[in-house]
Design a protein around this motif. Sequence first.
Motif, PDB file in Angstrom:
ATOM      1  N   ARG A 170       4.281 -12.223  -3.658  1.00 52.01           N
ATOM      2  CA  ARG A 170       4.321 -11.317  -4.817  1.00 52.01           C
ATOM      3  C   ARG A 170       5.730 -11.188  -5.384  1.00 52.01           C
ATOM      4  NH1 ARG A 170       5.091  -7.996  -0.542  1.00 52.01           N
ATOM      5  NH2 ARG A 170       6.351  -6.116  -0.840  1.00 52.01           N
ATOM      6  N   ASP A 171       5.783 -10.922  -6.653  1.00 51.65           N
ATOM      7  CA  ASP A 171       7.042 -10.676  -7.345  1.00 51.65           C
ATOM      8  C   ASP A 171       7.404  -9.196  -7.165  1.00 51.65           C
ATOM      9  OD1 ASP A 171       9.128 -10.267  -9.039  1.00 51.65           O
ATOM     10  OD2 ASP A 171       8.216 -11.271 -10.768  1.00 51.65           O
ATOM     11  N   PRO A 172       8.536  -8.896  -6.509  1.00 53.29           N
ATOM     12  CA  PRO A 172       8.888  -7.502  -6.262  1.00 53.29           C
ATOM     13  C   PRO A 172       9.091  -6.689  -7.534  1.00 53.29           C
ATOM     14  CG  PRO A 172      10.736  -8.955  -5.746  1.00 53.29           C
ATOM     15  CD  PRO A 172       9.547  -9.830  -5.984  1.00 53.29           C
ATOM     16  N   THR A 173       9.239  -7.352  -8.684  1.00 53.54           N
ATOM     17  CA  THR A 173       9.425  -6.602  -9.934  1.00 53.54           C
ATOM     18  C   THR A 173       8.085  -6.194 -10.542  1.00 53.54           C
ATOM     19  OG1 THR A 173       9.409  -8.600 -11.313  1.00 53.54           O
ATOM     20  CG2 THR A 173      11.534  -7.884 -10.407  1.00 53.54           C
ATOM     21  N   LYS A 174       6.985  -6.634  -9.945  1.00 55.91           N
ATOM     22  CA  LYS A 174       5.656  -6.277 -10.454  1.00 55.91           C
ATOM     23  C   LYS A 174       5.086  -5.126  -9.626  1.00 55.91           C
ATOM     24  CE  LYS A 174       4.574 -10.866 -12.250  1.00 55.91           C
ATOM     25  NZ  LYS A 174       3.647 -12.015 -12.200  1.00 55.91           N
ATOM     26  N   ALA A 175       4.806  -4.019 -10.283  1.00 57.79           N
ATOM     27  CA  ALA A 175       4.323  -2.841  -9.571  1.00 57.79           C
ATOM     28  C   ALA A 175       2.830  -2.902  -9.279  1.00 57.79           C
ATOM     29  CB  ALA A 175       4.634  -1.578 -10.375  1.00 57.79           C
ATOM     30  N   ILE A 176       2.095  -3.758 -10.003  1.00 57.27           N
ATOM     31  CA  ILE A 176       0.649  -3.815  -9.818  1.00 57.27           C
ATOM     32  C   ILE A 176       0.303  -4.918  -8.820  1.00 57.27           C
ATOM     33  CG2 ILE A 176      -1.575  -4.183 -10.946  1.00 57.27           C
ATOM     34  CD1 ILE A 176      -0.429  -3.084 -13.471  1.00 57.27           C
ATOM     35  N   PHE A 211       0.827  -1.213   0.000  1.00 59.37           N
ATOM     36  CA  PHE A 211       0.000   0.000   0.000  1.00 59.37           C
ATOM     37  C   PHE A 211       0.860   1.260   0.000  1.00 59.37           C
ATOM     38  CE2 PHE A 211      -2.145   3.294   2.594  1.00 59.37           C
ATOM     39  CZ  PHE A 211      -3.239   3.536   1.791  1.00 59.37           C
ATOM     40  N   PHE A 212       1.823   1.341   0.896  1.00 58.79           N
ATOM     41  CA  PHE A 212       2.659   2.547   0.979  1.00 58.79           C
ATOM     42  C   PHE A 212       3.628   2.646  -0.204  1.00 58.79           C
ATOM     43  CE2 PHE A 212       1.261   2.624   5.435  1.00 58.79           C
ATOM     44  CZ  PHE A 212       0.963   3.986   5.562  1.00 58.79           C
ATOM     45  N   LYS A 256      -4.355   9.602  -8.511  1.00 57.50           N
ATOM     46  CA  LYS A 256      -5.078   9.460  -7.251  1.00 57.50           C
ATOM     47  C   LYS A 256      -4.402   8.406  -6.385  1.00 57.50           C
ATOM     48  CE  LYS A 256      -9.380   8.246  -5.005  1.00 57.50           C
ATOM     49  NZ  LYS A 256      -8.575   7.616  -3.936  1.00 57.50           N
ATOM     50  N   LYS A 257      -3.839   8.853  -5.280  1.00 54.09           N
ATOM     51  CA  LYS A 257      -3.213   7.923  -4.352  1.00 54.09           C
ATOM     52  C   LYS A 257      -4.295   7.161  -3.580  1.00 54.09           C
ATOM     53  CE  LYS A 257       0.933  10.728  -3.592  1.00 54.09           C
ATOM     54  NZ  LYS A 257       1.771  11.415  -2.579  1.00 54.09           N
ATOM     55  N   PRO A 258      -4.067   5.876  -3.327  1.00 54.58           N
ATOM     56  CA  PRO A 258      -5.053   5.118  -2.548  1.00 54.58           C
ATOM     57  C   PRO A 258      -5.169   5.673  -1.126  1.00 54.58           C
ATOM     58  CG  PRO A 258      -3.050   3.834  -2.867  1.00 54.58           C
ATOM     59  CD  PRO A 258      -2.924   5.047  -3.732  1.00 54.58           C
ATOM     60  N   SER A 259      -6.375   5.655  -0.589  1.00 48.21           N
ATOM     61  CA  SER A 259      -6.645   6.242   0.722  1.00 48.21           C
ATOM     62  C   SER A 259      -6.865   5.155   1.766  1.00 48.21           C
ATOM     63  CB  SER A 259      -7.881   7.140   0.639  1.00 48.21           C
ATOM     64  OG  SER A 259      -9.024   6.343   0.371  1.00 48.21           O
ATOM     65  N   THR A 260      -7.121   5.598   2.981  1.00 47.17           N
ATOM     66  CA  THR A 260      -7.360   4.669   4.091  1.00 47.17           C
ATOM     67  C   THR A 260      -8.551   3.767   3.804  1.00 47.17           C
ATOM     68  OG1 THR A 260      -6.538   6.364   5.611  1.00 47.17           O
ATOM     69  CG2 THR A 260      -7.720   4.507   6.579  1.00 47.17           C
ATOM     70  N   GLY A 306      -7.884  -3.262  -8.293  1.00 45.83           N
ATOM     71  CA  GLY A 306      -9.028  -2.398  -8.544  1.00 45.83           C
ATOM     72  C   GLY A 306      -9.564  -1.731  -7.295  1.00 45.83           C
ATOM     73  N   ALA A 307      -9.210  -2.277  -6.118  1.00 49.22           N
ATOM     74  CA  ALA A 307      -9.629  -1.646  -4.864  1.00 49.22           C
ATOM     75  C   ALA A 307      -8.733  -0.474  -4.501  1.00 49.22           C
ATOM     76  CB  ALA A 307      -9.620  -2.667  -3.723  1.00 49.22           C
ATOM     77  N   LEU A 308      -7.514  -0.449  -5.060  1.00 52.62           N
ATOM     78  CA  LEU A 308      -6.547   0.595  -4.713  1.00 52.62           C
ATOM     79  C   LEU A 308      -6.384   1.646  -5.800  1.00 52.62           C
ATOM     80  CD1 LEU A 308      -3.616  -1.525  -3.164  1.00 52.62           C
ATOM     81  CD2 LEU A 308      -5.364  -0.231  -1.936  1.00 52.62           C
ATOM     82  N   VAL A 309      -6.305   1.200  -7.045  1.00 58.94           N
ATOM     83  CA  VAL A 309      -6.031   2.093  -8.172  1.00 58.94           C
ATOM     84  C   VAL A 309      -7.330   2.313  -8.937  1.00 58.94           C
ATOM     85  CG1 VAL A 309      -4.577   2.476 -10.186  1.00 58.94           C
ATOM     86  CG2 VAL A 309      -3.723   1.101  -8.283  1.00 58.94           C
ATOM     87  N   LYS A 310      -7.740   3.569  -9.093  1.00 54.60           N
ATOM     88  CA  LYS A 310      -9.098   3.862  -9.548  1.00 54.60           C
ATOM     89  C   LYS A 310      -9.200   4.548 -10.910  1.00 54.60           C
ATOM     90  CE  LYS A 310     -10.856   1.996  -5.948  1.00 54.60           C
ATOM     91  NZ  LYS A 310     -11.769   2.568  -4.999  1.00 54.60           N
TER      92      LYS A 310
END
Length: 281
Positions: free
Chosen positions: A246-252, A208-209, A219-223, A257-261
């Motif tokens: 997770r693969d650290p080379t993957k940014a997504i 998240f951070f 738009k940055k993801p919110s609380t 869809g819950a975070l990036v709008k």
Amino acid sequence: MKFDSTEQYVATDDLKMAVNAAITLQRPLLVKGEPGTGKTMLAEQVAESLGYKLITWNVKSTTKAQQGLYEYDAVSRLRDSQLGDDRVHDIANYIVKGKLWEAFEAGEQVVLLIDEIDKADIEFPNDLLQELDRMEFFVYELQKLVKAKTRPIIIITSNNEKELPDAFLRRCFFHYINFPDRDTMNKIVDVHYEGIAEKLVKEALEVFFDVRKVPGLKKKPSTSELIDWIKLLLADDVGARLLQERDPTKAIPPLCGALVKNEQDVQLLERLAFMTRRQNR
């Protein structure tokens, strides 16, 4: 009585101090901050913490200040006069009380939330100066002065879409809700999901951070979006496993869809992932 954190709301020390200072000064508390940082929920939890009734005035782009005081329903009166209804002889039957009137005439202290004041016309705050300052207004149709029996606790939220007039700001106690740090966010997650696995929370906050730190995000993801995302991860065992492995080379991140709008931010994260993979070759 003083406001404190509740079972559903984690309030920082500076936020609690701001709420209690506004109550002591008997001034409206103007709260700003990123969307999703709990501004509206603050009013709900202040009311719950103090045991007061909450009255909410949701402001829209078409909202006028007069609607918060009262409205005269001339159309209904005309219709009733055509139908021969005896109610037309008393104009009070056609006065619709607004949220301020409701708060002013309450028999005990209440919390009045004026939510997203910056959505309205630029003159909206100025049109409420006298009413919020003197805690009274005059109803011309009834030739009646409505005066607050007990001064309500007023919380006003703004998303900074418009600058508010100086005269209005001068009458408020101001507080900006800073985005929660990692420790505070951990407490917020614990409030919503008691007993959640520490490893999952740690991994989720890490992702998240990291997403919030990406430069150029529209738009940055919110609380609130973090809470929704964790709910999905808990509901979907596959999602939780993908997050932990997770693969650290993957940014997504998974279930992004819950975070990036919006599509621009998705494309930005995809480009960053592509560049990271090329650098790691």
